[in-house]
Design an enzyme around this catalytic site. Structure first.
Site, PDB file in Angstrom:
ATOM      1  N   THR A 102      25.346  31.018  13.708  1.00  0.00           N
ATOM      2  CA  THR A 102      25.067  29.585  13.850  1.00  0.00           C
ATOM      3  C   THR A 102      23.674  29.217  13.342  1.00  0.00           C
ATOM      4  O   THR A 102      23.507  28.216  12.634  1.00  0.00           O
ATOM      5  CB  THR A 102      25.232  29.164  15.327  1.00  0.00           C
ATOM      6  OG1 THR A 102      26.561  29.510  15.737  1.00  0.00           O
ATOM      7  CG2 THR A 102      25.040  27.663  15.494  1.00  0.00           C
TER       8      THR A 102
ATOM      9  N   ASN B 174       2.900   2.434   8.421  1.00  0.00           N
ATOM     10  CA  ASN B 174       3.411   1.697   9.580  1.00  0.00           C
ATOM     11  C   ASN B 174       2.887   2.220  10.916  1.00  0.00           C
ATOM     12  O   ASN B 174       3.103   1.596  11.953  1.00  0.00           O
ATOM     13  CB  ASN B 174       4.938   1.696   9.578  1.00  0.00           C
ATOM     14  CG  ASN B 174       5.483   0.600   8.673  1.00  0.00           C
ATOM     15  OD1 ASN B 174       5.038  -0.554   8.745  1.00  0.00           O
ATOM     16  ND2 ASN B 174       6.422   0.952   7.801  1.00  0.00           N
ATOM     17  N   THR B 175       2.193   3.365  10.905  1.00  0.00           N
ATOM     18  CA  THR B 175       1.614   3.857  12.161  1.00  0.00           C
ATOM     19  C   THR B 175       0.116   4.150  12.048  1.00  0.00           C
ATOM     20  O   THR B 175      -0.583   4.057  13.043  1.00  0.00           O
ATOM     21  CB  THR B 175       2.323   5.159  12.637  1.00  0.00           C
ATOM     22  OG1 THR B 175       2.436   6.058  11.536  1.00  0.00           O
ATOM     23  CG2 THR B 175       3.720   4.870  13.167  1.00  0.00           C
TER      24      THR B 175
ATOM     25  N   GLY C  69       9.682   0.661  -2.319  1.00  0.00           N
ATOM     26  CA  GLY C  69       8.466   0.608  -1.507  1.00  0.00           C
ATOM     27  C   GLY C  69       7.220   0.830  -2.339  1.00  0.00           C
ATOM     28  O   GLY C  69       7.246   1.534  -3.352  1.00  0.00           O
TER      29      GLY C  69
ATOM     30  N   ASP D  35      -4.788   4.032   2.678  1.00  0.00           N
ATOM     31  CA  ASP D  35      -3.332   3.887   2.573  1.00  0.00           C
ATOM     32  C   ASP D  35      -2.827   3.429   3.948  1.00  0.00           C
ATOM     33  O   ASP D  35      -2.813   4.208   4.902  1.00  0.00           O
ATOM     34  CB  ASP D  35      -2.737   5.252   2.183  1.00  0.00           C
ATOM     35  CG  ASP D  35      -1.212   5.232   2.081  1.00  0.00           C
ATOM     36  OD1 ASP D  35      -0.622   4.145   2.208  1.00  0.00           O
ATOM     37  OD2 ASP D  35      -0.626   6.321   1.893  1.00  0.00           O
TER      38      ASP D  35
ATOM     39  N   TYR E  92      14.822  -1.118 -10.236  1.00  0.00           N
ATOM     40  CA  TYR E  92      15.166  -0.802  -8.840  1.00  0.00           C
ATOM     41  C   TYR E  92      14.718  -1.960  -7.947  1.00  0.00           C
ATOM     42  O   TYR E  92      13.566  -2.386  -7.994  1.00  0.00           O
ATOM     43  CB  TYR E  92      14.453   0.481  -8.443  1.00  0.00           C
ATOM     44  CG  TYR E  92      14.892   1.079  -7.118  1.00  0.00           C
ATOM     45  CD1 TYR E  92      15.703   2.204  -7.074  1.00  0.00           C
ATOM     46  CD2 TYR E  92      14.457   0.532  -5.914  1.00  0.00           C
ATOM     47  CE1 TYR E  92      16.073   2.769  -5.867  1.00  0.00           C
ATOM     48  CE2 TYR E  92      14.827   1.084  -4.701  1.00  0.00           C
ATOM     49  CZ  TYR E  92      15.636   2.195  -4.687  1.00  0.00           C
ATOM     50  OH  TYR E  92      16.000   2.758  -3.485  1.00  0.00           O
TER      51      TYR E  92
ATOM     52  N   ASP F 235       4.483   2.566  -1.670  1.00  0.00           N
ATOM     53  CA  ASP F 235       4.098   3.982  -1.714  1.00  0.00           C
ATOM     54  C   ASP F 235       4.861   4.741  -2.800  1.00  0.00           C
ATOM     55  O   ASP F 235       4.288   5.583  -3.505  1.00  0.00           O
ATOM     56  CB  ASP F 235       4.406   4.661  -0.365  1.00  0.00           C
ATOM     57  CG  ASP F 235       3.246   4.510   0.605  1.00  0.00           C
ATOM     58  OD1 ASP F 235       2.549   3.484   0.503  1.00  0.00           O
ATOM     59  OD2 ASP F 235       3.065   5.399   1.444  1.00  0.00           O
ATOM     60  N   ARG F 236       6.138   4.452  -2.887  1.00  0.00           N
ATOM     61  CA  ARG F 236       6.959   5.127  -3.897  1.00  0.00           C
ATOM     62  C   ARG F 236       6.484   4.783  -5.300  1.00  0.00           C
ATOM     63  O   ARG F 236       6.417   5.653  -6.173  1.00  0.00           O
ATOM     64  CB  ARG F 236       8.419   4.677  -3.758  1.00  0.00           C
ATOM     65  CG  ARG F 236       9.278   5.629  -2.967  1.00  0.00           C
ATOM     66  CD  ARG F 236      10.638   5.034  -2.716  1.00  0.00           C
ATOM     67  NE  ARG F 236      11.611   5.382  -3.738  1.00  0.00           N
ATOM     68  CZ  ARG F 236      12.866   4.921  -3.740  1.00  0.00           C
ATOM     69  NH1 ARG F 236      13.266   4.095  -2.783  1.00  0.00           N
ATOM     70  NH2 ARG F 236      13.703   5.281  -4.680  1.00  0.00           N
TER      71      ARG F 236
END
Lengths: 208, 208
Positions: free
Chosen positions: B144, B8-9, B72, B5, B68, B74-75
Site C-alpha cells: 500500500t 494570499n497569506t 495568474g 511578492d 490564456y 505569478d504565473r
C-alpha cells in the site's frame, strides 16, 4: 440467490438479480435464503448475521495469490477471472491492478475523481471551476476551467496508459463508465464484484 | 533594492538580497527605499502602501501576451524570459506552462503535492501511509505504501512528460526542488519570481 457486498458505509445486495442497498446500521430483513457475502466491515458482518442464520463468507473460498501486501478484499474479487487485463475500480479511490498470465503483478491507488475535483476550490477561491468533460486532451488549455479539467483527467489517464501494454482495461465503480471512454479496448462492468462472487460460488460446489 | 511578492497569506520580501516574510495583516516597517512589488491580494497591497510611500507595481510594467484567459500574475512573471521551456510552479497547486519560441502556449493546473497526499487518509483509514520518496517508478508496486507513493508521483510526472518535447523544465515553488529530480534536463530556480521581477525593472529604465 442472494449476494451481499459489505462496504464501510452500506450493504450492497443482489437479491435474485435485483440490487438493493441498506446502510450499515439499518435493521436488515430476514431473507429466508442463503446469503453469500464479502465484507470489509466487522460490525456490518455482525448485523447481517444477527438477522440471517444461513450466511457464507466467500472470503473463505477465495483463492487469490499475490505478492502484494495489504490488498483489499474488493480488489482481489475484482481481479479474479481476468487473466490478462488491467482492472480499474474507480470509486472514492481509484485502484489499478495488473493481471498477467493469470497472475496478479501489483497495482497502485490514485485519489478518487470527486476527491481530486473538490481539492481545487479548497486550495484557492480562484480555482473554483465547473468540470468540463469535453475538454480537448490533445491541446494545451487556454483557460482555467480547461486547465483544471485537463489536469484532472491527465493525472488519472496517463499513469494508467503508462503501464498499459495493449491489454484490455476493465472498469468498474461509480466513475468507471465515465473514465472508460478515454481508453481504447476498454469495457465497463458495473457488476464486476457480483459477477466474480458468483464465479467463486460456481467454483465451489459444496457451498452452491 | 527591495522586491515584494504579495500572495494570499504572506508578503515575501527580498531586501538587498535577503529574504524576509511577513503575514498579510502584520504591521510592516517603513523601508525608506523604493519597494517594487507584485500582488494578488488587494488588502496586502493596501497594507504595503500604508507603511511605504515609494512603491511601484510591476504589473503595470509587465508585457506578457497570451491567449490564456485568467492567468495568474505569478504565473505570468514565472514565464517571462523563458523562450523555450516548461515552467512548473509547485506550490499549494502545481501550475504547468509552456513557452515556445517566446510565446505562451497555454498550461494546466494540477493539485499540490501536499494536498494530494492528505487526500488518502481522509478517504479511508486504510489508506494511511508514509510517503516513500524512493519508490521505484519502473516497477508495479506490491504494498500500500508504494501503491500510493507511486500513484501520487506518476499523477504529477506523467501529465508533464506527456506534453514535453525535449524542452528544459524549470521548477520553482516549495516542492519544485523535490519534483525536479524526476526529470532529465530540468533545473530548480528557488527565486524565479524575484529574478524575473528584477528583469522587468532592468527592462524599464524609467523605474530603475
Amino acid at each position: 440467490m442472494i449476494l451481499c457486498d459489505i462496504g464501510n458505509t452500506t450493504f450492497h445486495f443482489l437479491i435474485n438479480g435485483k440490487e438493493k442497498k441498506y446502510f450499515l446500521n439499518e435493521k436488515l430483513p430476514s431473507f429466508n435464503q442463503r446469503v453469500y457475502y464479502i465484507s470489509v466491515n466487522d460490525s456490518g458482518t455482525k448485523n447481517l448475521k444477527y438477522s440471517n442464520d444461513d450466511v457464507i463468507d466467500l472470503e473463505n473460498h477465495l483463492e487469490f495469490k499475490t505478492k502484494y501486501k495489504g490488498m483489499g478484499l474488493d480488489r482481489k474479487i475484482a481481479c479474479i477471472a481476468n487473466k490478462d487485463a488491467i482492472i480499474v475500480d474507480a470509486g472514492s479511490a481509484i485502484t489499478v491492478d495488473i493481471m498477467k498470465k493469470g497472475k496478479h503483478k501489483g497495482g497502485f491507488i490514485l485519489p478518487g475523481f470527486k476527491a481530486i475535483k473538490d481539492l481545487y476550490p479548497n486550495t484557492s477561491h480562484k480555482l473554483q471551476f465547473d468540470f468540463n468533460p469535453k475538454v480537448n486532451l490533445d491541446k494545451i488549455p487556454l483557460c482555467t476551467q480547461d486547465a483544471i479539467s485537463y489536469a484532472i483527467l491527465k493525472s488519472i489517464i496517463q499513469p494508467i496508459k503508462n503501464i498499459r501494454n495493449k491489454q484490455q482495461i476493465i472498469f468498474t465503480g461509480g466513475d468507471g463508465e465515465f473514465l472508460s471512454k478515454y481508453f481504447k479496448n476498454s469495457i465497463y462492468k458495473k457488476d464486476l464484484i457480483f459477477e466474480n462472487m458468483k464465479r467463486i460460488i460456481d467454483a465451489n460446489n459444496c457451498i452452491a
